[in-house]
Design an enzyme around this catalytic site. Structure first.
Site, PDB file in Angstrom:
ATOM      1  N   CYS A  61       0.858  -1.181   0.000  1.00 21.04           N
ATOM      2  CA  CYS A  61       0.000   0.000   0.000  1.00 21.04           C
ATOM      3  C   CYS A  61       0.900   1.239   0.000  1.00 21.04           C
ATOM      4  O   CYS A  61       1.592   1.486   0.976  1.00 21.04           O
ATOM      5  CB  CYS A  61      -0.911  -0.006   1.229  1.00 21.04           C
ATOM      6  SG  CYS A  61      -1.724   1.586   1.483  1.00 21.04           S
ATOM      7  N   MET A 182      -8.537   2.811  -2.973  1.00 22.80           N
ATOM      8  CA  MET A 182      -7.486   2.482  -2.007  1.00 22.80           C
ATOM      9  C   MET A 182      -8.154   2.285  -0.651  1.00 22.80           C
ATOM     10  O   MET A 182      -8.966   3.111  -0.234  1.00 22.80           O
ATOM     11  CB  MET A 182      -6.493   3.649  -1.882  1.00 22.80           C
ATOM     12  CG  MET A 182      -5.792   4.010  -3.164  1.00 22.80           C
ATOM     13  SD  MET A 182      -4.494   2.831  -3.559  1.00 22.80           S
ATOM     14  CE  MET A 182      -3.370   3.127  -2.215  1.00 22.80           C
ATOM     15  N   HIS A 186      -8.292   7.722   3.497  1.00 24.60           N
ATOM     16  CA  HIS A 186      -7.905   8.954   2.806  1.00 24.60           C
ATOM     17  C   HIS A 186      -9.141   9.697   2.326  1.00 24.60           C
ATOM     18  O   HIS A 186     -10.236   9.130   2.268  1.00 24.60           O
ATOM     19  CB  HIS A 186      -7.010   8.629   1.601  1.00 24.60           C
ATOM     20  CG  HIS A 186      -7.732   7.979   0.459  1.00 24.60           C
ATOM     21  ND1 HIS A 186      -8.132   6.653   0.493  1.00 24.60           N
ATOM     22  CD2 HIS A 186      -8.174   8.461  -0.732  1.00 24.60           C
ATOM     23  CE1 HIS A 186      -8.764   6.357  -0.638  1.00 24.60           C
ATOM     24  NE2 HIS A 186      -8.814   7.447  -1.397  1.00 24.60           N
ATOM     25  N   HIS A 310     -24.216  28.943   2.878  1.00 23.81           N
ATOM     26  CA  HIS A 310     -23.898  28.391   4.206  1.00 23.81           C
ATOM     27  C   HIS A 310     -23.403  26.963   3.975  1.00 23.81           C
ATOM     28  O   HIS A 310     -24.151  26.128   3.472  1.00 23.81           O
ATOM     29  CB  HIS A 310     -25.184  28.422   5.047  1.00 23.81           C
ATOM     30  CG  HIS A 310     -25.026  28.099   6.489  1.00 23.81           C
ATOM     31  ND1 HIS A 310     -25.662  28.816   7.488  1.00 23.81           N
ATOM     32  CD2 HIS A 310     -24.327  27.133   7.119  1.00 23.81           C
ATOM     33  CE1 HIS A 310     -25.358  28.312   8.665  1.00 23.81           C
ATOM     34  NE2 HIS A 310     -24.554  27.275   8.470  1.00 23.81           N
ATOM     35  N   GLY A 321     -28.710   1.743  -4.475  1.00 24.61           N
ATOM     36  CA  GLY A 321     -28.182   2.251  -5.735  1.00 24.61           C
ATOM     37  C   GLY A 321     -29.117   3.277  -6.346  1.00 24.61           C
ATOM     38  O   GLY A 321     -30.252   3.442  -5.909  1.00 24.61           O
ATOM     39  N   PHE A 325     -35.406   5.523 -12.409  1.00 22.47           N
ATOM     40  CA  PHE A 325     -36.305   6.620 -12.052  1.00 22.47           C
ATOM     41  C   PHE A 325     -35.497   7.847 -11.626  1.00 22.47           C
ATOM     42  O   PHE A 325     -35.756   8.966 -12.062  1.00 22.47           O
ATOM     43  CB  PHE A 325     -37.244   6.182 -10.924  1.00 22.47           C
ATOM     44  CG  PHE A 325     -38.061   7.329 -10.388  1.00 22.47           C
ATOM     45  CD1 PHE A 325     -39.079   7.882 -11.155  1.00 22.47           C
ATOM     46  CD2 PHE A 325     -37.794   7.875  -9.133  1.00 22.47           C
ATOM     47  CE1 PHE A 325     -39.818   8.959 -10.676  1.00 22.47           C
ATOM     48  CE2 PHE A 325     -38.529   8.950  -8.660  1.00 22.47           C
ATOM     49  CZ  PHE A 325     -39.537   9.495  -9.435  1.00 22.47           C
ATOM     50  N   GLU A 326     -34.499   7.611 -10.766  1.00 24.79           N
ATOM     51  CA  GLU A 326     -33.687   8.721 -10.268  1.00 24.79           C
ATOM     52  C   GLU A 326     -32.916   9.375 -11.417  1.00 24.79           C
ATOM     53  O   GLU A 326     -32.865  10.597 -11.534  1.00 24.79           O
ATOM     54  CB  GLU A 326     -32.709   8.240  -9.190  1.00 24.79           C
ATOM     55  CG  GLU A 326     -33.359   7.941  -7.841  1.00 24.79           C
ATOM     56  CD  GLU A 326     -33.994   6.565  -7.745  1.00 24.79           C
ATOM     57  OE1 GLU A 326     -33.945   5.805  -8.747  1.00 24.79           O
ATOM     58  OE2 GLU A 326     -34.557   6.243  -6.676  1.00 24.79           O
TER      59      GLU A 326
END
Ligand SMILES: [Zn+2]
Ligand SMILES: [Zn+2]
Length: 529
Positions: A61, A182, A186, A310, A321, A325-326
């Site tokens: 890593c 990863m 992070h 703001h 998911g 429709f969305e």
């Protein structure tokens, strides 16, 4: 009421079956969300059955400490000493950036209203939040998370100097299905030459609300959404028209247009609340993948836009998911009512879980000293109902939740201690402090009863009742003259200090404190009423 469609209805204990389908829209998202009882799920339906391992350790890593040479160039580290190998946070360039930082000279071509393409200039950076692979953001203490937030701020301030940049998006993807490539903890910073559509749409919505009501809709977050928790400077809410199930917002209490105006004190305060929210979401949903996004304002915001810009932070667990429709309508169906989400996330269990994890032991002792006061010291006749509710929510309801959880969770058989900080005002009964005093008197009554109810458990329950103690809360709203007159009434000729109170709490927590039970211990230097 200027905007009835944006007021949380009091569903009280309604079951979802008695609710009707509802479309809700929030000015800050400017998007319709459908809440349908027929499709509604209870919050517990979302517990992930098989939590994914959030950070499997790969064989190599590059974000881990000691492998810095495998990463793209470093921008800065915390602490800021390049030669110190023991960094806590690193901000680096993304090895696979979505935009190029090398195209600035070409990015100054005039953009017309109809232009369909501009040069892909921008920044795409990575903030490595911890040196060790095993540490997740929510494992870090509030000061450490505050440092991560301060690193965001510093990088934003650097990027904002580039004239072609119009918007800077800070976001975090946690878990592979939330988009994290990863597994090392992070977050990312993407600086764009354009103002993205969700930001323009948000400004349109908050502007309309401002023009209609004269108010900033996010300054009203506590009244308009379902409050989960609050810290000194922030409130966390389940938003009234939440787009996604279990979505949480953390909103600054004071009006603030840009995230990067956050000062160091508020960064630590936000760090604490963010940690608490991430832990609560993880606990309730079996450590789901999640995203968070900081929704700030465009860099070049006009003076006239400031009253309704703001910033806030949005946490979205990845539970459902996005379907046809969305994508087609831009409307969303949310199967969980946010009022139910708030009820679930207000629970205090995760606090105890965190303590058990930190000490690797069952919890034996609860000390609760959380408290807030209205520093205007209004009479009861002049106390706004919202302020009454706010003070009782923290001082009394918060104490109740702690006592309830402690009564169920503290280890029995001896040594268990419940200690709540109240106030000598419950004896002094000063005018102007009716709500605060009543909120603490309620706690004293509750603890005396709790001590009896805990018969046989070996757990004691007591209050410690300090007089005037030199803390930020005590000085808030008091003139020098008021403070002087209070000091003159003390036989010791001084205010109490926290060091005067801590040993009393310490004694009650010790084995020697066992024979004191169901009491209110006044610790005020014989302060005269
Ligand atoms: Zn790593
Ligand atoms: Zn505001």
């Amino acid at each position: 009421m200027a905007s009835p469609s944006h007021t949380p209805p009091d569903h009280g204990g309604d079951s979802v079956e008695t609710r009707s389908p509802e479309l809700r829209k929030d000015p800050a998202t400017n998007r319709w969300v459908i809440f349908s009882p027929a499709r509604a799920k209870r919050p517990t339906d979302f517990k992930s059955k098989s939590p994914e391992n959030p950070n499997p350790k790969p064989s190599s890593c590059p974000f881990c400490i000691g492998r810095e040479h495998e990463c793209a160039p470093e921008i800065f580290r915390v602490p800021p000493d390049d030669d110190d190998p023991n960094w806590r946070i690193r901000v680096i360039e993304n090895l696979y950036p979505a935009l190029s930082r090398n195209l600035e000279t070409q990015s100054n071509q005039p953009e017309t209203g109809t232009s369909r393409s501009i040069v892909g200039f921008g920044f795409h950076d990575v903030v490595i939040e911890a040196p060790l692979h095993s540490i997740q953001l929510s494992d870090i203490d509030s000061v450490g998370i505050g440092d991560v937030l301060i690193a965001y701020r510093k990088r934003i301030e650097q990027i904002a100097k580039h004239d072609s940049i119009n918007y800077i998006q800070v976001f975090k993807n946690h878990g592979a299905s939330a988009g994290a490539s990863m597994s090392h903890s992070h977050s990312q910073i993407m600086a764009l030459p354009v103002v993205p559509p969700t930001v323009s749409s948000r400004l349109d919505g908050t502007k309309d609300y401002f023009e209609e009501t004269g108010k900033c809709c996010l300054c009203e977050a506590k009244a308009k959404h379902f409050v989960i928790d609050e810290s000194s400077h922030f409130v966390s809410v389940a938003p009234y028209a939440a787009t996604y199930p279990f979505e949480v917002w953390i909103v600054p209490k004071d009006h603030s247009s840009h995230f990067h105006h956050l000062d160091d004190v508020k960064a630590v305060d936000l760090g604490g609340l963010l940690k608490l929210m991430l832990r609560k979401v993880a606990k309730q949903l079996n450590d789901p993948p999640y995203n968070y996004m900081i929704h700030t304002s465009p860099l070049k915001v006009a003076e006239s836009q400031l009253p309704y810009t703001h910033w806030f932070l949005q946490i979205v667990p990845q539970l459902s998911g996005v379907g046809g429709f969305e994508m087609g309508s831009g409307c969303y169906i949310n199967p969980v009512f946010p009022e139910d989400v708030a009820k679930v996330l207000r629970e205090f269990g995760p606090l105890f879980d965190a303590a058990e994890k930190a000490f690797n032991s069952p919890v034996h002792i609860l000390v609760n000293s959380a408290g807030i006061v209205d520093s205007n010291y209004p009479t009861i006749a002049n106390t706004p109902i919202d302020d009454f509710d706010r003070i009782f929510r923290v001082n009394t309801r918060g104490s109740f939740f702690c006592c309830k959880e402690a009564a169920n969770r503290l280890k029995g058989g001896g040594g268990g201690r419940i200690i709540l900080l109240t106030s000598s005002l419950t004896e002094a009964l000063n005018p102007g402090q009716g709500t605060y005093t009543a909120s603490k008197a309620a706690v004293e009554a509750m603890v005396k009863i709790l001590a009896k109810e805990l018969k046989g458990s070996g757990i004691t329950a007591n209050c410690v009742s300090p007089g005037p103690v030199a803390t930020e809360m005590f000085f808030s709203g008091k003139s020098e003259e008021t403070v002087r007159s209070i000091i003159e009434r003390s036989p010791f000729g001084r205010l109490g200090e926290t060091r005067d109170i801590a040993p009393v709490v310490g004694f009650l927590a010790s084995d020697g404190g066992e024979w004191i039970n169901g009491q209110v211990i006044v610790a005020n230097g014989a302060f005269l009423k």
